[in-house]
Design a protein around this motif. Structure first.
Motif, mmCIF file in Angstrom:
data_model
loop_
_atom_site.group_PDB
_atom_site.id
_atom_site.type_symbol
_atom_site.label_atom_id
_atom_site.label_comp_id
_atom_site.label_asym_id
_atom_site.label_seq_id
_atom_site.Cartn_x
_atom_site.Cartn_y
_atom_site.Cartn_z
ATOM 1 N N GLU A 242 1.007 -1.391 0.111
ATOM 2 C CA GLU A 242 -0.110 0.314 -0.020
ATOM 3 C C GLU A 242 0.999 1.314 0.131
ATOM 4 O O GLU A 242 0.181 2.409 -0.478
ATOM 5 C CB GLU A 242 -1.050 0.527 1.420
ATOM 6 C CG GLU A 242 -2.061 -0.929 1.428
ATOM 7 C CD GLU A 242 -1.491 -2.435 1.743
ATOM 8 O OE1 GLU A 242 0.051 -2.023 2.135
ATOM 9 O OE2 GLU A 242 -2.477 -3.876 1.402
ATOM 10 N N GLY B 79 1.538 3.050 -3.450
ATOM 11 C CA GLY B 79 -0.005 3.932 -3.818
ATOM 12 C C GLY B 79 -0.412 3.070 -4.222
ATOM 13 O O GLY B 79 -0.801 1.953 -4.848
ATOM 14 N N ARG B 80 -1.729 3.834 -5.422
ATOM 15 C CA ARG B 80 -2.454 3.389 -5.955
ATOM 16 C C ARG B 80 -1.733 2.461 -7.512
ATOM 17 O O ARG B 80 -0.559 2.418 -7.406
ATOM 18 C CB ARG B 80 -3.649 4.188 -7.491
ATOM 19 C CG ARG B 80 -4.185 3.587 -7.596
ATOM 20 C CD ARG B 80 -5.469 4.575 -8.342
ATOM 21 N NE ARG B 80 -6.302 3.869 -9.098
ATOM 22 C CZ ARG B 80 -7.598 4.268 -10.264
ATOM 23 N NH1 ARG B 80 -7.104 5.637 -9.995
ATOM 24 N NH2 ARG B 80 -8.301 4.310 -10.785
ATOM 25 N N ARG B 81 -2.883 0.870 -7.383
ATOM 26 C CA ARG B 81 -1.834 -0.548 -8.219
ATOM 27 C C ARG B 81 -2.707 -0.226 -9.777
ATOM 28 O O ARG B 81 -3.979 -0.506 -9.608
ATOM 29 C CB ARG B 81 -2.073 -1.468 -8.019
ATOM 30 C CG ARG B 81 -0.979 -2.795 -8.291
ATOM 31 C CD ARG B 81 -0.819 -4.027 -7.696
ATOM 32 N NE ARG B 81 0.408 -3.854 -6.260
ATOM 33 C CZ ARG B 81 1.320 -3.764 -6.508
ATOM 34 N NH1 ARG B 81 1.637 -3.749 -7.650
ATOM 35 N NH2 ARG B 81 1.412 -3.982 -5.124
ATOM 36 N N PHE B 82 -1.896 0.494 -10.561
ATOM 37 C CA PHE B 82 -2.928 0.384 -11.908
ATOM 38 C C PHE B 82 -3.360 -0.939 -12.309
ATOM 39 O O PHE B 82 -3.527 -1.253 -13.302
ATOM 40 C CB PHE B 82 -2.801 1.543 -12.539
ATOM 41 C CG PHE B 82 -2.597 2.816 -11.821
ATOM 42 C CD1 PHE B 82 -3.330 3.520 -11.947
ATOM 43 C CD2 PHE B 82 -1.198 3.471 -11.275
ATOM 44 C CE1 PHE B 82 -3.074 4.979 -11.546
ATOM 45 C CE2 PHE B 82 -0.646 5.171 -10.990
ATOM 46 C CZ PHE B 82 -2.371 5.912 -11.205
ATOM 47 N N THR C 66 2.955 1.074 -10.022
ATOM 48 C CA THR C 66 2.364 1.627 -9.031
ATOM 49 C C THR C 66 2.027 3.010 -8.606
ATOM 50 O O THR C 66 3.162 3.971 -10.159
ATOM 51 C CB THR C 66 3.561 1.220 -7.718
ATOM 52 O OG1 THR C 66 4.345 1.476 -7.288
ATOM 53 C CG2 THR C 66 3.181 -0.104 -7.477
ATOM 54 N N GLU C 67 0.987 3.558 -8.683
ATOM 55 C CA GLU C 67 1.243 5.173 -8.210
ATOM 56 C C GLU C 67 2.565 5.954 -8.317
ATOM 57 O O GLU C 67 2.695 7.062 -8.145
ATOM 58 C CB GLU C 67 0.577 5.831 -7.217
ATOM 59 C CG GLU C 67 0.253 7.772 -7.075
ATOM 60 C CD GLU C 67 -0.390 7.001 -6.000
ATOM 61 O OE1 GLU C 67 -0.383 8.466 -5.207
ATOM 62 O OE2 GLU C 67 -1.400 6.563 -5.824
ATOM 63 N N ARG D 153 4.816 8.691 -10.195
ATOM 64 C CA ARG D 153 4.279 9.891 -9.712
ATOM 65 C C ARG D 153 5.951 10.516 -10.152
ATOM 66 O O ARG D 153 6.175 10.843 -10.592
ATOM 67 C CB ARG D 153 4.340 10.081 -8.911
ATOM 68 C CG ARG D 153 3.229 9.961 -7.567
ATOM 69 C CD ARG D 153 2.921 10.911 -6.857
ATOM 70 N NE ARG D 153 1.673 10.545 -6.797
ATOM 71 C CZ ARG D 153 1.243 11.611 -6.918
ATOM 72 N NH1 ARG D 153 1.425 12.593 -7.201
ATOM 73 N NH2 ARG D 153 -0.962 12.002 -5.651
ATOM 74 N N GLN E 275 -8.058 0.137 -18.128
ATOM 75 C CA GLN E 275 -6.686 0.019 -17.176
ATOM 76 C C GLN E 275 -5.850 1.139 -17.530
ATOM 77 O O GLN E 275 -5.855 2.043 -16.934
ATOM 78 C CB GLN E 275 -6.331 -0.890 -17.328
ATOM 79 C CG GLN E 275 -6.614 -2.273 -16.484
ATOM 80 C CD GLN E 275 -5.743 -3.273 -16.879
ATOM 81 O OE1 GLN E 275 -5.449 -4.206 -17.335
ATOM 82 N NE2 GLN E 275 -5.644 -4.384 -15.233
ATOM 83 N N ALA F 247 -8.048 4.537 -16.900
ATOM 84 C CA ALA F 247 -8.182 4.833 -15.016
ATOM 85 C C ALA F 247 -7.230 5.727 -15.825
ATOM 86 O O ALA F 247 -6.290 7.111 -14.824
ATOM 87 C CB ALA F 247 -7.757 3.578 -14.307
ATOM 88 N N LEU F 248 -5.716 5.138 -15.411
ATOM 89 C CA LEU F 248 -4.278 5.775 -15.790
ATOM 90 C C LEU F 248 -4.334 6.762 -15.940
ATOM 91 O O LEU F 248 -3.925 7.556 -15.228
ATOM 92 C CB LEU F 248 -3.403 5.190 -16.007
ATOM 93 C CG LEU F 248 -2.041 5.476 -15.998
ATOM 94 C CD1 LEU F 248 -1.447 5.705 -15.101
ATOM 95 C CD2 LEU F 248 -0.966 4.326 -17.052
ATOM 96 N N TRP G 159 -6.399 9.455 -13.342
ATOM 97 C CA TRP G 159 -5.727 9.950 -12.294
ATOM 98 C C TRP G 159 -4.275 10.181 -12.827
ATOM 99 O O TRP G 159 -4.251 11.948 -12.317
ATOM 100 C CB TRP G 159 -5.022 7.917 -12.459
ATOM 101 C CG TRP G 159 -4.719 8.425 -10.686
ATOM 102 C CD1 TRP G 159 -5.005 8.962 -9.094
ATOM 103 C CD2 TRP G 159 -2.645 8.973 -10.530
ATOM 104 N NE1 TRP G 159 -3.770 8.870 -8.757
ATOM 105 C CE2 TRP G 159 -2.560 9.460 -9.123
ATOM 106 C CE3 TRP G 159 -1.653 9.347 -11.450
ATOM 107 C CZ2 TRP G 159 -0.931 9.293 -8.756
ATOM 108 C CZ3 TRP G 159 -0.677 9.832 -10.777
ATOM 109 C CH2 TRP G 159 -0.389 9.722 -9.348
#
Length: 540
Positions: free
Chosen positions: A478, A481-484, A489-490, A494, A523, A526-527, A530
């Motif tokens: 976790e 961060g977010r898992r696409f 991952t986030e 970033r 997917q 969604a990425l 974000w």
């Protein structure tokens, strides 16, 4: 009391047009020599040609047949220099060249004409001794530190022979290097920025004109805002658009131009169970590679087709080209390759210097640097601020091209320091070529035991020593961060946005990574949502 005069506008030493491998390579080199640099790319970094290569640092074995000895030697010398600078995104690869006495060759090259292949009694034959001689020359032209030389293989009962038709009992195996082409560009841009360069993506140069001792360059940003930037010198590294930039934004007449040649590739599900690549020769004189790709896939390419004279025309792999590549590979493999096996295609336009060659295949892959600076003064420099245009080139020689470009500009920048990039690692590449990758994988896994093996290996392969920075502080999944998707991952996204100029999901999944092969449309969408949200929040 007299009002103070407004401050003089800042004048960069150098402005570079184009964010492909040549433009970013020049920006990095120039920044490391103490020059102030600005670079503008109208799309994403490596969005065109530099992300659509066959992903190889190689000398170009087939170019020997066109007597391009100097180009091949230059590229071979560079292979291991580049390998040392980026062992995370480049690594040695062995290539298997199957041979059968009944192989025929119908192509027309200087070598074929010299050896009489156009004669009825010898037409169509590429003798085994000639192939072996070419490989011997390939082994010796550039010298080797890490790469083993050519070996003869007897294919019966071997993993290399298993996928091939039974008529191939013998092969030669030689060395070249794989490279993640779009990541190479992003890392050059990042290194340039860390050395002080201003890197602008999605920023189009709409006009540039000489104004006294400098260039006045107009840049239109993605938002529509326009900006005027001053520079003492200008480099046109527009790739396929180099001639368009000359005639359009720069309003200059020129007799020099590029030949736009489209190279298309197909990606299939994995066709063989080993980590070596194949070099296949065709009856038409062309060659293609079949290369292990992203673990579960095979990359097959490339074609050579004239693309016309409009670089904005989309480069796509046509049905004809896809069928050609399937048919070509099927001439070697036991199990035929069909269009049903193809999971993705891509195509890029190579801006080859127009040397008047009869065919796209025969056109030179070497580069030409054209300097326009007015009549020379007593000091050796021109009387006008310089314009250097880059025609042609290949990914393996990008670093040498940058060195030579700056050598041409040295009279205009007498305080510029000397060559420095050979042996200096790109970001994340500061580890040893032999054994360093496995060591980093072990260290990352030990520091973050929750990472899956495939995820750990992918992070190190993409980011090298920077993988530890991406995961820094994470003690559980976790924390990234977010898992696409399972491997993205986030924290990684970033990093790409902050350090590698990624702005859209496409930038991430098709250029900075190739995870688009493993993601569905939902997917990726969604990425994208974000990323756009994250950028909007950052702008507030």
């Amino acid at each position: 009391m007299t009002d103070a005069a407004p401050p003089a506008p800042f004048v960069h030493d150098l402005f570079v047009i184009g964010g492909g491998v040549n433009g970013t390579g020049i920006a990095r080199d120039a920044s490391g020599r103490g020059l102030t640099v600005a670079l503008a790319e109208m799309g994403d970094l490596a969005q065109a040609t530099s992300s659509a290569s066959t992903k190889l640092f190689h000398g170009g074995l087939r170019y020997l047949e066109f007597f391009e000895i100097g180009l091949v030697k230059k590229a071979l010398v560079e292979r291991e220099t580049l390998l040392e600078a980026m062992p995370h995104i480049s690594w040695p690869m062995r290539f298997v060249l199957p041979y059968s006495p009944d192989m025929r060759f119908e192509g027309d090259t200087p070598t074929s004409r010299l050896l009489g292949w156009t004669m009825p009694w010898m037409k169509g034959r590429r003798p085994g001794w000639l192939v072996r001689f070419g490989l011997l020359l390939y082994d010796t032209l550039g010298g080797r530190k890490y790469l083993p030389g050519t070996a003869t293989l007897r294919l019966a009962g071997t993993p290399e022979g298993a996928p091939l038709q039974d008529r191939f009992a013998k092969a030669w195996e030689y060395s070249d290097c794989w490279v993640e082409d779009a990541r190479l560009v992003a890392l050059n841009a990042r290194d340039a920025a860390e050395r002080g360069a201003r890197i602008m993506v999605r920023a189009r140069v709409t006009a540039a004109e000489r104004a006294g001792d400098h260039w006045r360059v107009t840049v239109e940003h993605e938002s529509g805002a326009q900006e005027e930037i001053l520079a003492r010198g200008l480099i046109n590294a527009g790739g396929p658009w180099v001639e368009t930039v000359l005639r359009g934004a720069l309003r200059r007449n020129t007799s020099e131009g590029v030949r736009l040649v489209r190279g298309s590739h197909i990606v299939t599900r994995r066709l063989f169970d080993h980590d070596k690549a194949y070099f296949f020769q065709g009856e038409d004189g062309r060659i293609i590679f079949a290369i292990p790709y992203e673990g579960d896939f095979t990359l097959i390419g490339t074609t050579d087709k004239d693309h016309g004279d409009d670089p904005s025309r989309p480069a796509v792999c046509t049905d004809e080209e896809a069928d050609y590549l399937c048919r070509f590979a099927s001439g070697y493999l036991k199990r035929p390759v069909t269009r049903a096996d193809v999971v993705w295609t891509y195509s890029g336009v190579r801006p080859l210097y127009d040397d008047g060659a009869k065919s796209a295949t025969a056109a030179t892959r070497d580069y030409v640097l054209s300097l326009d600076a007015g009549p020379a003064t007593d000091g050796g420099a021109g009387s006008e601020p310089p314009l250097l245009s880059v025609f042609g080139g290949k990914i393996t020689t990008y670093r040498k091209l940058a060195e030579q470009a700056l050598a041409r500009l040295r009279p205009f920048y007498p305080a510029m320091t000397g060559d420095w990039t050979a042996g200096v690692a790109l970001p994340g590449g500061d580890f040893e070529v032999q054994g360093g990758y496995d060591r980093l994988v072990g260290e990352l896994k030990a520091a973050h035991p929750f990472l899956e093996d495939a995820h750990t290996r992918r992070l190190v392969r993409a980011y090298g020593t920077d993988a530890a920075r991406i995961c820094e502080g994470a003690v559980r999944p976790e924390d990234l961060g977010r898992r696409f998707m399972p491997l993205l991952t986030e924290a990684e996204v970033r990093w790409l946005m902050r350090h590698e100029f990624a702005r859209t999901a496409e930038d991430v999944v098709w250029r900075r990574t190739k995870l688009g092969l493993r993601m569905d449309e939902g997917q990726i969408a969604a990425l994208e949502r974000w990323m756009q949200g994250a950028m909007a929040m950052a702008a507030e």
